[in-house]
Design an enzyme around this catalytic site. Structure first.
Site, PDB file in Angstrom:
ATOM      1  N   ILE A 112       0.843  -1.191   0.000  1.00 24.70           N
ATOM      2  CA  ILE A 112       0.000   0.000   0.000  1.00 24.70           C
ATOM      3  C   ILE A 112       0.881   1.246   0.000  1.00 24.70           C
ATOM      4  O   ILE A 112       1.777   1.393   0.836  1.00 24.70           O
ATOM      5  CB  ILE A 112      -0.960   0.011   1.213  1.00 24.70           C
ATOM      6  CG1 ILE A 112      -1.910  -1.194   1.125  1.00 24.70           C
ATOM      7  CG2 ILE A 112      -1.752   1.322   1.282  1.00 24.70           C
ATOM      8  CD1 ILE A 112      -2.803  -1.245  -0.114  1.00 24.70           C
ATOM      9  N   LYS A 113       0.588   2.118  -0.971  1.00 26.23           N
ATOM     10  CA  LYS A 113       1.378   3.345  -1.083  1.00 26.23           C
ATOM     11  C   LYS A 113       0.733   4.469  -0.279  1.00 26.23           C
ATOM     12  O   LYS A 113      -0.442   4.798  -0.477  1.00 26.23           O
ATOM     13  CB  LYS A 113       1.463   3.788  -2.552  1.00 26.23           C
ATOM     14  CG  LYS A 113       2.463   2.980  -3.358  1.00 26.23           C
ATOM     15  CD  LYS A 113       2.393   3.360  -4.818  1.00 26.23           C
ATOM     16  CE  LYS A 113       3.469   4.357  -5.203  1.00 26.23           C
ATOM     17  NZ  LYS A 113       3.446   4.602  -6.681  1.00 26.23           N
ATOM     18  N   TYR A 114       1.518   5.018   0.608  1.00 29.03           N
ATOM     19  CA  TYR A 114       1.116   6.200   1.372  1.00 29.03           C
ATOM     20  C   TYR A 114       2.118   7.314   1.060  1.00 29.03           C
ATOM     21  O   TYR A 114       3.330   7.039   0.928  1.00 29.03           O
ATOM     22  CB  TYR A 114       1.181   5.933   2.884  1.00 29.03           C
ATOM     23  CG  TYR A 114       0.212   4.898   3.408  1.00 29.03           C
ATOM     24  CD1 TYR A 114      -1.169   5.117   3.374  1.00 29.03           C
ATOM     25  CD2 TYR A 114       0.672   3.728   3.995  1.00 29.03           C
ATOM     26  CE1 TYR A 114      -2.054   4.173   3.898  1.00 29.03           C
ATOM     27  CE2 TYR A 114      -0.206   2.782   4.519  1.00 29.03           C
ATOM     28  CZ  TYR A 114      -1.571   3.016   4.462  1.00 29.03           C
ATOM     29  OH  TYR A 114      -2.449   2.086   4.976  1.00 29.03           O
TER      30      TYR A 114
END
Ligand code: G3P
Length: 287
Positions: A112-114
């Protein structure tokens, strides 16, 4: 076939499963994919839809993104697919985390890209504690990479990626590749729980230098990877000379990875601009 000497994993930076499939056939292997809202907006089906004057309802757009990610995931079942949460300047850590959890369930091999902001790091801290894999994006400084390391302490190798954006630093006259080297040197004394994913690769020279440095992962647009295939998947050795073409080097900073992540200078103008751009591209698809 995967070249035997290859010391990095190779990802494609894109938002179109057809493109991924063709590229994987041309390279003979592919280790994963990174996506982001701007790349989803460039997907041919999304573009055709906009050309017809049609837009997406919010849930419809999420389902569209999910569909792309699921197709891609099946093409790289042993690799990783990065999926980015929607964030604008006001999105809280909790809202990012809730989205991240939902997206994480889309496929078995998601990161998951934050965004690498205080809120994004807080979301990453929560995610890692729950055993999720994360990819911290829009990194433009060594301090941000140090904060990623510190916020995800305790994670296992492979669970956390840090994505410094080379091309966007080059765009403003700074040598983005020097940041890759600095982060790798800084992490060399660490426990290896964060892997360096060289991103915003624009040229074959970026790719080659990242290969010579043995960046853990390199993500590049299909165009650059086709060029690499035409060069016979050449892997330069550590003596490779990268010509910065007048770009100003980014000096190495001596930073202590053992301190609290909140003590680092996390903000960066390009991170804020990057968030605005991703949000605008996503919102342009919505009714
Ligand atoms: O890998 C990150 C990438 O999607 C951003 O690339 O070319 O828009 O700076 P670019």
């Amino acid at each position: 076939m995967r070249p035997l000497k290859l010391g990095s994993r190779i990802f494609v930076d894109g938002g179109d499963a057809e493109e991924t499939k063709a590229l994987k056939d041309a390279l003979g292997f592919l280790d994963g994919q990174t996506t982001n809202p701007s790349l989803v907006a460039k997907n041919p089906e999304a573009k055709a839809r906009l050309d017809r004057g049609e837009k997406f309802a919010k849930q419809e757009l999420l389902d569209f993104y999910k569909g792309i990610v699921q197709e891609v995931s099946m093409l790289v079942p042993d690799g990783s697919v990065s999926v980015e949460v929607y964030a604008d300047a006001g999105t809280t850590a909790q809202r990012m985390f809730v989205q991240g959890k939902e997206m994480y369930a889309w496929i078995p091999n998601a990161h998951i890209k934050y965004p690498t902001t205080a809120a994004g790091l807080e979301a990453a801290e929560l995610s890692v504690k729950e055993g999720m894999r994360v990819n911290m994006t829009l990194v433009f400084s060594q301090a941000q990479a140090a904060a990623v390391y510190a916020a995800t302490r305790g994670a296992h190798k492979g669970q956390v990626f840090v994505s410094p954006f080379v091309g966007r630093l080059d765009d403003r006259g700074q040598n983005g590749m020097s940041l890759i080297k600095n982060i790798m040197d800084m992490y060399a004394v660490g426990d290896g729980h964060v892997e360096v994913l060289t991103a915003s690769v624009r040229t074959i020279e970026h790719l080659q230098f990242a290969l010579a440095l043995e960046s853990d992962i390199i993500t590049a647009p299909a165009k650059v990877l086709y060029e690499w295939a035409e060069n016979g998947l050449l892997i330069p050795d550590a003596k490779y000379h990268y010509d910065p073409n007048g770009l100003v080097p980014i000096p190495y900073e001596s930073l202590d990875l053992a301190v609290d992540w909140k003590s680092f200078a996390i903000t960066h103008e390009l991170t804020d601009k990057g968030i605005d751009r991703f949000a605008a591209d996503w919102n342009a698809l919505l009714v």
